[in-house]
Design an enzyme around this catalytic site. Sequence first.
Site, PDB file in Angstrom:
ATOM      1  N   GLN A 140       0.856  -1.196   0.000  1.00 45.33           N
ATOM      2  CA  GLN A 140       0.000   0.000   0.000  1.00 45.33           C
ATOM      3  C   GLN A 140       0.888   1.240   0.000  1.00 45.33           C
ATOM      4  OE1 GLN A 140      -3.465  -0.604   3.030  1.00 45.33           O
ATOM      5  NE2 GLN A 140      -1.814  -1.946   3.662  1.00 45.33           N
ATOM      6  N   ASP A 147       6.140   4.683  -1.361  1.00 50.43           N
ATOM      7  CA  ASP A 147       7.596   4.859  -1.445  1.00 50.43           C
ATOM      8  C   ASP A 147       8.187   3.752  -2.326  1.00 50.43           C
ATOM      9  OD1 ASP A 147       8.357   2.477   0.112  1.00 50.43           O
ATOM     10  OD2 ASP A 147       7.624   3.549   1.878  1.00 50.43           O
ATOM     11  N   HIS A 189      -1.570   1.274  -4.283  1.00 48.01           N
ATOM     12  CA  HIS A 189      -1.984   2.664  -4.063  1.00 48.01           C
ATOM     13  C   HIS A 189      -1.135   3.662  -4.863  1.00 48.01           C
ATOM     14  CE1 HIS A 189      -4.106   1.607   0.022  1.00 48.01           C
ATOM     15  NE2 HIS A 189      -4.769   1.198  -1.030  1.00 48.01           N
ATOM     16  N   SER A 212      -2.455  -0.988   9.516  1.00 42.95           N
ATOM     17  CA  SER A 212      -3.449  -0.874  10.585  1.00 42.95           C
ATOM     18  C   SER A 212      -4.738  -1.617  10.260  1.00 42.95           C
ATOM     19  CB  SER A 212      -3.770   0.606  10.831  1.00 42.95           C
ATOM     20  OG  SER A 212      -4.270   1.186   9.642  1.00 42.95           O
TER      21      SER A 212
HETATM   22  N1  APR Z   1       6.892  -2.141  12.644  1.00 40.15           N
HETATM   23  C1  APR Z   1       5.680  -2.726  12.419  1.00 40.15           C
HETATM   24  N2  APR Z   1       4.518  -2.051  12.439  1.00 40.15           N
HETATM   25  C2  APR Z   1       4.580  -0.740  12.706  1.00 40.15           C
HETATM   26  C3  APR Z   1       5.800  -0.055  12.955  1.00 40.15           C
HETATM   27  C4  APR Z   1       7.004  -0.825  12.921  1.00 40.15           C
HETATM   28  N3  APR Z   1       8.187  -0.270  13.146  1.00 40.15           N
HETATM   29  N4  APR Z   1       5.522   1.254  13.181  1.00 40.15           N
HETATM   30  C5  APR Z   1       4.193   1.388  13.096  1.00 40.15           C
HETATM   31  N5  APR Z   1       3.613   0.191  12.810  1.00 40.15           N
HETATM   32  C6  APR Z   1       2.187  -0.129  12.581  1.00 40.15           C
HETATM   33  C7  APR Z   1       1.226   0.757  13.332  1.00 40.15           C
HETATM   34  O1  APR Z   1       0.999   0.218  14.617  1.00 40.15           O
HETATM   35  C8  APR Z   1      -0.008   0.707  12.438  1.00 40.15           C
HETATM   36  O2  APR Z   1      -0.874  -0.362  12.823  1.00 40.15           O
HETATM   37  O3  APR Z   1       1.935   0.089  11.216  1.00 40.15           O
HETATM   38  C9  APR Z   1       0.561   0.423  11.040  1.00 40.15           C
HETATM   39  C10 APR Z   1       0.494   1.597  10.087  1.00 40.15           C
HETATM   40  O4  APR Z   1      -0.845   1.925   9.854  1.00 40.15           O
HETATM   41  P1  APR Z   1      -1.282   3.147   8.919  1.00 40.15           P
HETATM   42  O5  APR Z   1      -0.520   4.361   9.290  1.00 40.15           O
HETATM   43  O6  APR Z   1      -2.758   3.198   8.970  1.00 40.15           O
HETATM   44  O7  APR Z   1      -0.767   2.722   7.469  1.00 40.15           O
HETATM   45  P2  APR Z   1      -1.418   1.765   6.400  1.00 40.15           P
HETATM   46  O8  APR Z   1      -2.148   0.643   7.048  1.00 40.15           O
HETATM   47  O9  APR Z   1      -0.364   1.436   5.412  1.00 40.15           O
HETATM   48  O10 APR Z   1      -2.469   2.734   5.715  1.00 40.15           O
HETATM   49  C11 APR Z   1      -3.233   2.261   4.650  1.00 40.15           C
HETATM   50  O11 APR Z   1      -4.174   4.402   4.251  1.00 40.15           O
HETATM   51  O12 APR Z   1      -4.041   6.686   4.017  1.00 40.15           O
HETATM   52  C12 APR Z   1      -4.058   5.499   3.373  1.00 40.15           C
HETATM   53  O13 APR Z   1      -3.329   5.128   1.189  1.00 40.15           O
HETATM   54  C13 APR Z   1      -2.855   5.277   2.509  1.00 40.15           C
HETATM   55  O14 APR Z   1      -1.747   3.219   1.961  1.00 40.15           O
HETATM   56  C14 APR Z   1      -2.290   3.980   3.018  1.00 40.15           C
HETATM   57  C15 APR Z   1      -3.499   3.328   3.650  1.00 40.15           C
END
Ligand code: APR
Length: 234
Positions: A89, A92, A107, A176
Amino acid sequence: MADSIVILTGAGISADSGVATFRGPDGLWEGHRVEDVATPEAFARDPVLVHAFYDARRFRLAEVKPNAAHHALARLDAEWPGDVLIVTQNVDDLHERAGARRLLHMHGELLKGWCLACDGRFAWDGPMGSRAVCPSCRAVGQVRPDIVWFGEMPYDMERIDEALQRADLFASIGTSGAVYPAAGFVQTARYCGARTIEMNLEPSQGSIFFHESRMGRASELVPAWVDQLLASRG
Ligand code: APR
């Protein structure tokens, strides 16, 4: 026949490289909710703001490097005898810089532009801004980041769905589970017979759908998981 593996990655896999996640304590961009900068409506309302958001994130790519989790997945891609598909997703380029090849950016990508005048898609480095010139049709101010915004259809869904249906193992890393359709991949894979595992700092929103949950940093969990998988194949 070796097992077929599908891996979904999210912002958490790049967090250990210093890329900010969307949700969580550092999940805001200068006070903007992600929904306020990542929609077609936001772009129509305030293109300067939206371009500034993506220009800053594109600029940031030059300052970060793939971490041990990206490298481990690239190794799995290179060494696993069966099918592997990494679906990210993330916008980068850290998976490809680590050497991953069987990779889909569902994405979109920060390093690509999309011209709304000619529908061309092309590599883009450096700032884009609201006066960018399309390299194919020369239209001015019609180039947007090739990013899938809220309300838009993610890329490669047919290929992903087909891989999920065939998967023996589905792994979700650093996401997440808040954003569909990616958040629903675990249910498709599990329904079609895959074993499912999540690796995340905390339980994701769909945690109950996983057979196994490993909590911690991706840069530690993923290399250990890949070692374990490759060792299981002798
Ligand atoms: N190692 C593992 N997990 C981690 C770490 C780490 N070092 N740091 C943070 N996390 C976890 C957090 O606890 C969280 O559950 O990674 C997750 C990141 O969640 P989001 O910020 O919601 O990112 P993501 O799930 O990729 O978002 C999905 O949302 O805004 C849109 O298009 C965007 O692709 C993105 C999509």
